[in-house]
Design an enzyme around this catalytic site. Structure first.
Site, PDB file in Angstrom:
ATOM      1  CB  CYS A 152       8.837   0.876  -3.626  1.00 30.51           C
ATOM      2  SG  CYS A 152      10.147   0.587  -2.450  1.00 30.51           S
ATOM      3  N   GLY A 165       6.564   6.311  -1.341  1.00 28.96           N
ATOM      4  CA  GLY A 165       7.879   6.237  -0.712  1.00 28.96           C
ATOM      5  C   GLY A 165       8.517   7.601  -0.604  1.00 28.96           C
ATOM      6  CG  ASN A 210       6.337  -1.378  -5.832  1.00 31.94           C
ATOM      7  OD1 ASN A 210       5.224  -1.180  -6.301  1.00 31.94           O
ATOM      8  ND2 ASN A 210       6.519  -1.521  -4.533  1.00 31.94           N
ATOM      9  N   GLY A 211       8.296  -3.982  -4.480  1.00 36.73           N
ATOM     10  CA  GLY A 211       7.905  -5.310  -4.004  1.00 36.73           C
ATOM     11  C   GLY A 211       8.982  -5.886  -3.117  1.00 36.73           C
ATOM     12  CE1 TYR A 252      -3.342   4.283   4.674  1.00 36.28           C
ATOM     13  CE2 TYR A 252      -1.486   3.010   3.905  1.00 36.28           C
ATOM     14  CZ  TYR A 252      -1.980   4.070   4.615  1.00 36.28           C
ATOM     15  OH  TYR A 252      -1.134   4.904   5.261  1.00 36.28           O
TER      16      TYR A 252
HETATM   17  P1  AMP Z   1      -2.930   2.025  13.789  1.00 34.28           P
HETATM   18  O1  AMP Z   1      -4.118   1.166  13.908  1.00 34.28           O
HETATM   19  O2  AMP Z   1      -2.735   2.955  14.896  1.00 34.28           O
HETATM   20  O3  AMP Z   1      -1.672   1.207  13.597  1.00 34.28           O
HETATM   21  O4  AMP Z   1      -3.072   2.917  12.494  1.00 34.28           O
HETATM   22  C1  AMP Z   1      -4.088   2.768  11.584  1.00 34.28           C
HETATM   23  C2  AMP Z   1      -4.004   3.885  10.582  1.00 34.28           C
HETATM   24  O5  AMP Z   1      -2.854   3.687   9.759  1.00 34.28           O
HETATM   25  C3  AMP Z   1      -5.198   3.923   9.675  1.00 34.28           C
HETATM   26  O6  AMP Z   1      -5.703   5.237   9.690  1.00 34.28           O
HETATM   27  C4  AMP Z   1      -4.693   3.590   8.315  1.00 34.28           C
HETATM   28  O7  AMP Z   1      -5.117   4.515   7.354  1.00 34.28           O
HETATM   29  C5  AMP Z   1      -3.211   3.658   8.392  1.00 34.28           C
HETATM   30  N1  AMP Z   1      -2.683   2.431   7.761  1.00 34.28           N
HETATM   31  C6  AMP Z   1      -3.331   1.506   7.119  1.00 34.28           C
HETATM   32  N2  AMP Z   1      -2.545   0.523   6.704  1.00 34.28           N
HETATM   33  C7  AMP Z   1      -1.378   0.789   7.066  1.00 34.28           C
HETATM   34  C8  AMP Z   1      -0.175   0.111   6.931  1.00 34.28           C
HETATM   35  N3  AMP Z   1       0.066  -1.027   6.327  1.00 34.28           N
HETATM   36  N4  AMP Z   1       0.743   0.675   7.471  1.00 34.28           N
HETATM   37  C9  AMP Z   1       0.513   1.784   8.091  1.00 34.28           C
HETATM   38  N5  AMP Z   1      -0.498   2.506   8.263  1.00 34.28           N
HETATM   39  C10 AMP Z   1      -1.481   2.005   7.760  1.00 34.28           C
END
Ligand code: AMP
Ligand code: SF4
Length: 479
Positions: A26, A52, A126-127, A265
């Site tokens: 968000c 989002g 957001n949150g 990230y």
């Molecule tokens: P996976 O390990 O297949 O679930 O996906 C990891 C990838 O998703 C990495 O390239 C991250 O950049 C990205 N990522 C990191 N954190 C998240 C998150 N909370 N939710 C989704 N994707 C993420």
């Protein structure tokens, strides 16, 4: 390859781009005191779209009444010039959303606008509130009617019910009863409020554009409209923006536990959040990662885009060349039609393609920000090997993700988090890397300058800074 057809039952339905499930979140934005408040909010949301992409909305006030437009999809699709022209007024708030609590339909799109004894109010949040399910049950048992399944609505209920006559006091009263993460912008007929929970989980920034005030989840939204960043809304602060200027109130003492994952990230690297450049934090994550987990290799290759900044830091520290050995297709939508003859790892291949001439015969350090389920990393390692890499050393710029988030980041259940149940060596085997190194918690804190415990680290430690109610844990485990 089959072509996309409007209503072809011959073709399989579009599939969600599998590995992108939680690439949304968000973002909030607000303007006070500008004749083009809605248009600026539209642009602000445009810059916050990475937070989002499921729905977006803008509410405006012309001093007399509030009006609002919301829709499903991307900001650019929802707001046409005609719609923006109808949203007249000098005050506006906006929201761009991916659901982490509540259903994914238009009913839950924000801003949420209600009329009560204290007048009309629109909220964009957001949150995630950790005690929302219990509050809701309690209010419903006493006859309250909810129009959405969003946790944000409980704030409006408490605000409407508050015995406090003044608006700031009634809001503070409502906020006193909720727990969890909320960076909020609230629109009233003659004022915009910017509010951050006492722990300051999510960022919220204040800026100026001429005489107007602007508020945004991240400063990249200010850059687009030429506004200047002034400061953060402090944890526990309620800032009232109105014609006369800004009034800052404290509704609760600050106990900061800012989300470290925003630096790892979520936020854009060109933003300044929690008073720090995200790019600088990520480069430092990469530098410290290179010190903790050096590798005998020929080059550093980032997983685009999430691993780029950390890879820059890693390469500099390790004195290795940085090469873009994986190219991202930026034009992949949220759905795709698969060819009838299955192509292995199609979802990832659609987004990332290896540069074979760079990778062939080389020892590669592959840098990414995190491993969640492990499936993406496994596919990417496979792609890099298939392209001819001799060795693949995976380096991750945060510690193992062992626990889900309850504060507004959509992580999967603990069961699905590979690091919750597998050792680093088991994960290395699963993703098929020659070696695997994660950043330590100490280095993570060092990279963002956390000397006094101002950050939440719960997805790496499972130490949550608030109580988390059982129903929420159960819901997450059912997902
Ligand atoms: P996976 O390990 O297949 O679930 O996906 C990891 C990838 O998703 C990495 O390239 C991250 O950049 C990205 N990522 C990191 N954190 C998240 C998150 N909370 N939710 C989704 N994707 C993420
Ligand atoms: Fe951020 Fe993780 Fe804390 Fe959630 S649990 S607020 S993602 S650090």
């Amino acid at each position: 390859m089959k072509m996309v057809e409007a209503a072809g039952s011959l073709f399989p339905p579009p599939q969600p781009v599998g590995d992108d499930k939680f690439h949304d979140h968000c973002g909030v934005f607000a303007v006070c005191g500008h004749p083009e408040a809605a248009k600026l909010t539209y642009l602000g949301l445009y810059a916050l779209q990475h937070r989002g992409q499921e729905s977006a909305g803008i509410a405006v006030s012309d001093g007399e009444q509030l009006s609002c437009h919301k829709g499903m999809g991307h900001v650019a699709e929802i707001f046409t010039p005609e719609i923006l022209q109808q949203l007249t007024g000098r005050l506006a708030i906006g929201h761009t959303r991916y659901s982490t609590a509540g259903d994914t339909d238009l009913r839950n799109a924000q801003p949420l606008i209600v009329s009560c004894q204290k007048g009309p109010v629109a909220l964009a949040h957001n949150g995630n509130l950790v005690n929302a399910p219990a509050i809701r049950r309690d209010l419903e048992s006493r006859g309250a009617i909810f129009q959405t399944t969003s946790d944000t609505e409980v704030i409006q209920h408490y605000f409407a019910r508050s015995k406090q006559a003044g608006t700031p006091e009634a809001l503070a009263d409502a906020l006193d009863r909720v727990e969890g993460a909320y960076s909020l912008v609230a629109l009233f007929k003659e004022a915009v409020y910017a509010i951050r929970d006492p722990r300051g989980f999510r960022p919220l920034c204040l800026g100026k554009l001429g005489d107007a005030w602007v508020v945004a989840s991240e400063t990249c939204a200010f850059d687009l409209i030429g506004a200047t960043y002034e400061r953060e809304v402090e944890p526990g602060e309620l800032a009232i923006l109105e014609g006369r200027g800004i009034t800052s109130l404290r509704f609760a003492p600050a106990h900061p536990s800012q989300c470290i994952f925003e630096h790892v990230y979520f936020s854009r690297p060109d933003s300044v959040i929690f008073g720090r450049s995200v790019q600088a934090s990520r480069e430092m994550l990469g530098r410290l990662l290179a010190r903790e987990h050096p590798a005998e290799a020929d080059m550093v290759v980032p997983v685009p885009d999430s691993g780029v900044a950390a890879a820059i830091g890693f390469a500099e520290e390790a004195r290795l060349p940085l090469r873009f050995g994986l190219i991202r297709n930026h034009y992949v939508g949220r759905t795709f039609i698969e060819p009838s003859q299955r192509i292995r790892d199609f979802g990832v291949r659609l987004k990332l393609n290896p540069v074979r001439s760079l990778l062939r015969g080389r020892r590669i350090v592959l840098v990414d920000d995190s491993i969640i389920r492990g499936t993406t990393s496994r596919k990417i390692v496979g792609i890099v090997r298939e392209a001819g890499a001799r060795e693949v050393h995976v380096r991750i710029s945060c510690p193992p993700t062992i626990s889900p988030c309850f504060y507004g980041i959509d992580t999967p259940t603990r069961r699905e988090l590979i690091a919750a149940t597998q050792s680093v060596e088991e994960i290395r085997q699963f993703i098929g890397a020659d070696s695997l190194g994660y950043l330590s918690i100490e280095a993570l804190r060092q990279a963002v300058g956390d000397t006094d415990g101002r950050y939440c680290l719960a997805c790496y430690t499972a130490n949550y800074p608030t109580r988390v109610q059982e129903p929420l844990i159960a819901a997450r485990n059912r997902e």
